[in-house]
Design a protein around this motif. Structure first.
Motif, PDB file in Angstrom:
ATOM      1  N   ILE A  63       0.819  -1.213   0.000  1.00 44.10           N
ATOM      2  CA  ILE A  63       0.000   0.000   0.000  1.00 44.10           C
ATOM      3  C   ILE A  63       0.856   1.268   0.000  1.00 44.10           C
ATOM      4  CG2 ILE A  63      -1.940  -1.115   1.142  1.00 44.10           C
ATOM      5  CD1 ILE A  63      -0.973   0.106   3.780  1.00 44.10           C
ATOM      6  N   GLY A  64       2.169   1.104  -0.052  1.00 42.90           N
ATOM      7  CA  GLY A  64       3.044   2.264  -0.076  1.00 42.90           C
ATOM      8  C   GLY A  64       4.470   1.883   0.293  1.00 42.90           C
ATOM      9  N   TYR A  65       5.290   2.923   0.516  1.00 42.21           N
ATOM     10  CA  TYR A  65       6.698   2.710   0.829  1.00 42.21           C
ATOM     11  C   TYR A  65       7.136   3.676   1.931  1.00 42.21           C
ATOM     12  CZ  TYR A  65       6.387   0.643  -3.824  1.00 42.21           C
ATOM     13  OH  TYR A  65       5.996  -0.087  -4.915  1.00 42.21           O
ATOM     14  N   ALA A  66       7.970   3.188   2.837  1.00 40.60           N
ATOM     15  CA  ALA A  66       8.606   4.033   3.838  1.00 40.60           C
ATOM     16  C   ALA A  66      10.076   4.166   3.455  1.00 40.60           C
ATOM     17  CB  ALA A  66       8.470   3.423   5.233  1.00 40.60           C
ATOM     18  N   GLY A  67      10.580   5.381   3.513  1.00 37.54           N
ATOM     19  CA  GLY A  67      11.956   5.618   3.068  1.00 37.54           C
ATOM     20  C   GLY A  67      12.786   6.357   4.091  1.00 37.54           C
ATOM     21  N   LEU A  68      14.097   6.123   4.013  1.00 41.15           N
ATOM     22  CA  LEU A  68      15.051   6.747   4.927  1.00 41.15           C
ATOM     23  C   LEU A  68      16.252   7.204   4.107  1.00 41.15           C
ATOM     24  CD1 LEU A  68      15.334   7.113   8.054  1.00 41.15           C
ATOM     25  CD2 LEU A  68      16.723   5.057   8.046  1.00 41.15           C
ATOM     26  N   ILE A  69      16.629   8.466   4.261  1.00 43.03           N
ATOM     27  CA  ILE A  69      17.803   9.008   3.571  1.00 43.03           C
ATOM     28  C   ILE A  69      18.817   9.417   4.639  1.00 43.03           C
ATOM     29  CG2 ILE A  69      18.674  10.784   2.014  1.00 43.03           C
ATOM     30  CD1 ILE A  69      15.840  11.024   0.885  1.00 43.03           C
ATOM     31  N   ILE A  70      20.014   8.841   4.555  1.00 43.57           N
ATOM     32  CA  ILE A  70      21.048   9.091   5.562  1.00 43.57           C
ATOM     33  C   ILE A  70      22.245   9.740   4.881  1.00 43.57           C
ATOM     34  CG2 ILE A  70      22.507   8.058   7.338  1.00 43.57           C
ATOM     35  CD1 ILE A  70      20.597   5.676   7.377  1.00 43.57           C
ATOM     36  N   ASP A  71      22.658  10.880   5.383  1.00 38.83           N
ATOM     37  CA  ASP A  71      23.841  11.571   4.870  1.00 38.83           C
ATOM     38  C   ASP A  71      25.089  10.872   5.433  1.00 38.83           C
ATOM     39  OD1 ASP A  71      25.889  13.245   4.133  1.00 38.83           O
ATOM     40  OD2 ASP A  71      24.874  15.096   4.709  1.00 38.83           O
ATOM     41  N   VAL A  72      25.813  10.157   4.572  1.00 40.46           N
ATOM     42  CA  VAL A  72      27.003   9.409   5.010  1.00 40.46           C
ATOM     43  C   VAL A  72      28.286  10.055   4.486  1.00 40.46           C
ATOM     44  CG1 VAL A  72      25.764   7.221   5.227  1.00 40.46           C
ATOM     45  CG2 VAL A  72      26.785   7.853   3.026  1.00 40.46           C
TER      46      VAL A  72
END
Length: 381
Positions: free
Chosen positions: A205-214
């Motif tokens: 039903i959707g997507y959960a996302g995470l963006i990490i500055d590495v």
């Protein structure tokens, strides 16, 4: 049913299990002020309905006769007989399970919201059509307000395309997936994690996302890598210098001494009985010293590696192992123009050198095979 005098006239088994009131209990509550919260709740409901206000649905929390906490939904209305109010009838529905599930859902949502808002990374939710439905403050600060907009509104376009591709892979695998992205304009490196939101019946039903500055971690890793390469280069430079000094200095001197001894031998008095043996021994020692000096130079840094490259240096190493005669060895080279740096060639040579040394010392093997091949973007040895 409760009559106009608050006497219970009818009660089914389910209601009796909850309340266990006798006909007199509610009336006793009015007269004596009994400390029964259940009776108090029912009385307030009855008084309200007797006053003319029907109750379609009212939720109450109280303790049942077994001491367990329950949530009940009440419904009640006045009953008329010959135009007069004769009492109140209604039902009590046990909604404890549903209420507890709702409470757990609210608690879960509260925990999710706290995690969503307080995580130090950029968090977002997408619909199955890849439209933003929720972002946290960190995402808002870094990428702007994209609430309700499609994923391709996220710039640069190559970044949104990368996230879209990860969503597709996550949907195919029905599991979370990771990727990396380099933001050229500000020279930043990002790690992206996408997880599909899947219902119990396996629908996405959707997507959960995470963006990490590495970026900081990446730069630190690169710095460590450069430092390690510098150490290797420094070590190899020093070994190369020592190798040249031994070859150019010690080797030349030993060679000159050998020539001189040979000359002395030719012109020495023939009457000396043991002179031939002496000089033969000296020549043997010098020859052995020169051979050892040459081997030492090769071990410190093989000249073939500098002069002709990795392939020839490894072939020479393999031949030297063959000459020992202790083990059979084969060498397969399947690299066309490998385009390796000097440091990479040196590292590979040292690994092979150490591996073969370990084989000879410890393995008790009769055969060893060495192969170098291209494997996608890697070198397989």
């Amino acid at each position: 049913f409760v009559n106009a005098d608050y006497q219970i006239g009818a009660m089914n088994d389910a209601a009796r299990e909850i309340t266990s009131f006798t006909k007199e209990q509610i009336n006793n509550y009015l007269v004596q002020g009994a400390e029964d919260k259940r009776a108090e709740s029912v009385y307030k409901m009855l008084k309200k309905v007797m006053g003319g206000e029907s109750i379609e649905w009212e939720e109450l929390e109280f303790i049942d006769i077994n001491g367990e906490k329950r949530w009940m939904a009440l419904n009640a209305r006045r009953v008329y007989n010959s135009g007069k109010v004769s009492g109140v009838e209604g039902f009590i529905k046990n909604i404890t399970a549903r209420k507890n599930a709702g409470i757990k859902l609210l608690e879960s949502e509260a925990r999710y919201k706290a995690l969503f808002e307080n995580t130090p990374y950029d968090v977002f939710d997408l619909t199955v059509e890849k439209r933003f439905v929720k972002v946290n403050q960190n995402f808002l600060n870094c990428w702007g307000d994209l609430d309700g907009r499609k994923l391709n509104a996220l710039l640069p376009r190559s970044f949104s395309t990368k996230i879209s591709d990860l969503c597709n892979k996550a949907a195919t695998n029905s599991s979370s997936i990771e990727g990396s992205y380099f933001h050229k304009s500000d020279a930043k490196h990002y790690r992206i994690i996408i997880a599909p939101n899947i219902t119990e019946d396996k629908h996405i039903i959707g997507y959960a996302g995470l963006i990490i500055d590495v970026t900081e971690a990446y730069n630190l890793l690169q710095e460590k890598r450069r430092f390690a390469e510098a150490l290797i280069q420094s070590s190899e430079d020093e070994q190369r210098r020592i190798s040249r000094e031994i070859h150019d200095s010690l080797g030349q001197m030993l060679f000159a001494l050998q020539v001189e001894l040979s000359a002395i031998k030719l012109n020495f008095c023939k009457d000396a009985a043991d002179v031939d043996d002496i000089f033969l021994h000296a020549e043997g020692l010098l020859t052995k010293s020169m051979h050892e000096a040459s081997n030492m130079c090769h071990r410190l840094h093989p000249r073939l590696l500098d002069d002709f490259g990795l392939h020839e240096a490894l072939e020479d190493l393999v031949e030297s192992v063959k000459k020992v005669g202790l083990i059979e060895i084969s060498f397969l080279w399947q690299l066309e123009k490998p385009q390796l740096t000097k440091n990479e060639e040196t590292a590979i040579f040292r690994v092979v050198q150490e591996a073969l040394a370990n084989v000879l010392k410890h393995s008790q093997a009769s055969r060893v095979e060495l192969a170098l091949q291209r494997h996608e973007n890697s070198l397989k040895m």
